[in-house]
Design an enzyme around this catalytic site. Structure first.
Site, short mmCIF file in Angstrom:
data_model
loop_
_atom_site.label_atom_id
_atom_site.label_comp_id
_atom_site.label_asym_id
_atom_site.label_seq_id
_atom_site.Cartn_x
_atom_site.Cartn_y
_atom_site.Cartn_z
N ASP A 90 -12.30 6.64 3.96
CA ASP A 90 -11.09 6.42 4.76
C ASP A 90 -10.63 4.97 4.71
OD1 ASP A 90 -8.98 7.17 6.38
OD2 ASP A 90 -10.09 6.90 8.24
N ASP B 245 1.50 6.25 5.97
CA ASP B 245 0.50 5.34 5.44
C ASP B 245 0.98 4.62 4.18
OD1 ASP B 245 -1.93 4.20 6.07
OD2 ASP B 245 -3.10 5.54 4.82
N LYS C 28 -10.60 12.16 8.69
CA LYS C 28 -10.12 11.72 9.99
C LYS C 28 -10.17 12.88 10.99
CE LYS C 28 -6.63 8.51 8.12
NZ LYS C 28 -7.10 7.28 8.76
N GLU D 42 -9.35 3.55 2.17
CA GLU D 42 -8.80 3.73 0.81
C GLU D 42 -7.74 2.71 0.45
OE1 GLU D 42 -5.60 4.71 3.12
OE2 GLU D 42 -7.66 5.37 3.45
N ASP E 60 -2.91 10.41 4.03
CA ASP E 60 -4.31 9.99 4.13
C ASP E 60 -5.07 10.93 5.04
OD1 ASP E 60 -6.70 8.63 4.08
OD2 ASP E 60 -6.06 7.08 5.50
N LYS F 295 0.85 -1.20 0.00
CA LYS F 295 0.00 0.00 0.00
C LYS F 295 0.88 1.25 0.00
CE LYS F 295 -3.14 2.53 3.11
NZ LYS F 295 -3.84 2.47 4.42
N ARG G 47 -7.52 -0.52 0.79
CA ARG G 47 -8.01 -1.73 0.12
C ARG G 47 -8.46 -1.43 -1.32
NH1 ARG G 47 -12.45 -2.36 4.71
NH2 ARG G 47 -10.71 -1.36 5.77
#
Length: 505
Positions: free
Chosen positions: A357, A298, A287, A359, A280, A275, A361
């Protein structure tokens, strides 16, 4: 790798790679000869028997793992005792980290090279050796753990204006027979350091394009690696809907990084997917501010894949490995994707978006589908800072592991144990499989249910039944409380596991 200001932007660029100690093996019995001296002590020997402390031991000092005591200087050079506890792998990593940190002029795990005002200058050369008459590391694995601690204990990421002093040369008294294990451990530790650098770089500087460029600059120096960076036009042509949706809210478009290691005669093919969310915000499902600054890390899964491929090629492992890193910035704007949207992925499946959020996956689904359709892998492993639920379940020192077979899961757990990274097997529960189904699309992106499990079940839909494992590193990818060889910030967790797994596959 680059450093210095970028014209037209207010954001500071780090100077990468972060300097690391130069760890060199020397013969046991080598004299200090003007070097600073670090003497290693243990509390118990290999049989578990207590080790008597020599008369020169400072009063009250116990050789617990990472404990430090200063001794009187010898010929003007500093001397220290460093404890290695009972000599477990974690004890030796802690001892190595403490040994290299103490010679920098500070002893805390977050110390930077270079002395602060009023402190002595850092030591340029140091000899690390078991104290005379005291037991040292028992075997190759223990020597490797010490070396890992020495190298990674010297790593501390920073973006500062002043010059940074060169890290020390660390000479380690290692028996000849254990030197190959030490050299291999240093390669793996450098993979971890690379992953830390990429993950810890602040996101003002770190766009998807920056990550791809920095990774290719680093990997371009490693013989035998193939590199390809695809832009947003290519992603649109190929139908990478998840990557495009997540990256659509940012002014800095997404990228797709592919790294290939294909040695002659390799019979098996491992695909590693990381990933690569360079920041993010949570998107429309934004968030809270608390902790958002940590979202520069992230991309830790993608950073681990980059570090791992560098080590795999350096070690010339006899297995074909492809690393895929989908890169995007999940931002808030008028072009951001929305809860309620339906996104079409590379393999044609559609996802109902219920939480922007979630994101990670979305981009992994595209990369997994691409691997299935174009790469013919024997096994796929993805690694991601995917769910806060996994951090709640396992804390910050253990990664969650989901695998399609017990054997595959055990291989990854064993690879982590060998390198000092802990994994805990989690279930791909059939009872929650139907939660992933959507009424208006093929799948729901953020189903109800146990967060880590349903996220893994979502990803499994894109693996076409191939052998696959998912590594959720939301907890151990970041460190707020330094320990052993780990300083505050990105940890590089999973890079060493991936290398060991590929080496044993």
């Amino acid at each position: 790798m680059t450093g210095g200001p970028v014209p037209g932007t207010p954001f500071a660029q780090p100077s990468l790679p972060t300097p690391l100690a130069d760890v060199v093996c020397v013969d046991p019995g080598t004299t200090a000869s003007g070097d600073a001296l670090v003497l290693l002590r243990r509390t118990t020997d290999a049989a578990g028997e207590s080790v008597a402390a020599p008369e020169a031991t400072p009063s009250g000092w116990v050789a617990s793992a990472g404990a430090v005591a200063a001794l009187a200087p010898d010929d003007g050079a500093g001397r220290w005792l460093v404890g290695a506890g009972g000599g477990s792998a974690s004890d030796w990593r802690a001892a190595g980290a403490a040994a290299v940190r103490v010679v920098t002029g500070r002893t805390e795990p977050g110390a930077l090279y270079g002395a602060s005002e009023g402190e002595d200058d850092p030591v340029a050369r140091v000899l690390v050796t078991p104290d005379e008459g005291q037991p040292g590391p028992d075997d190759d694995a223990a020597w490797a753990s010490l070396a890992t601690g020495l190298l990674l204990g010297s790593h501390r990421f920073a973006v500062k204006s002043g010059p940074r002093a060169a890290p020390p040369t660390v000479r380690v008294a290692v028996p000849e027979a254990s030197r190959p294990a030490v050299e291999r451990a240093l390669v793996l530790a450098r993979a971890t350091a690379t992953a830390r650098d990429l993950a810890d770089t602040p996101s003002g500087a770190k766009s998807p394009a920056w990550f791809a460029d920095e990774a290719t600059a680093l990997l371009g120096t490693v013989p035998g690696l193939g590199l390809a960076v695809r832009d947003e036009s290519w992603l649109a042509e190929q139908g990478f809907g998840g990557v495009l949706a997540v990256g659509g809210g940012s002014s800095r478009p997404p990228r797709f990084l592919e790294i290939t290691w294909s040695p002659e005669g390799a019979q098996r093919h491992v695909v590693l997917v990381g990933k690569g969310i360079t920041f993010d915000t949570g998107g429309i499902s934004i968030k809270p501010n608390a902790g958002m600054a940590d979202m520069r890390t992230d991309c830790s899964g993608g950073a681990a894949v980059v570090g791992a491929l560098a080590a795999i090629a350096t070690l010339e492992l006899p297995v074909r490995v492809t690393g895929l890193v989908p890169l995007a910035e999940n931002h808030v704007s008028g072009s951001a994707y929305r809860p309620g949207d339906v996104v079409r992925h590379y393999d044609g499946r559609t996802s109902e978006v219920t939480n922007t959020d979630a994101e990670g996956r979305m981009v992994l689904a595209d990369a997994l589908g691409w691997a299935v359709a174009t790469l013919e892998p024997d096994v796929m492993v993805d690694v991601a800072t995917l769910t806060g639920a996994m951090k709640v379940a396992l804390g910050v020192r253990t990664g969650g592991l989901f695998a399609t077979s017990p054997d595959l899961g055990r291989q990854l757990v064993d690879a982590g144990a060998t390198t000092g990274e802990a994994w805990w097997a989690m279930p791909l529960s059939d009872a929650h499989s139907s939660d992933v189904d959507s009424t208006i699309a093929d799948v729901r992106q953020a189903p109800p249910g146990p967060g880590g499990i349903v996220a893994a079940l979502f990803l499994q839909r894109f693996t076409a039944g191939l052998p696959w494992a998912h590594l959720d590193i939301a907890g151990p990818a970041r460190c707020d409380s330094p320990h052993e060889e780990v300083a505050k910030g990105a940890t590089g967790f999973a890079a060493r596991t991936l290398v060991e797994f590929c080496g044993a596959f």
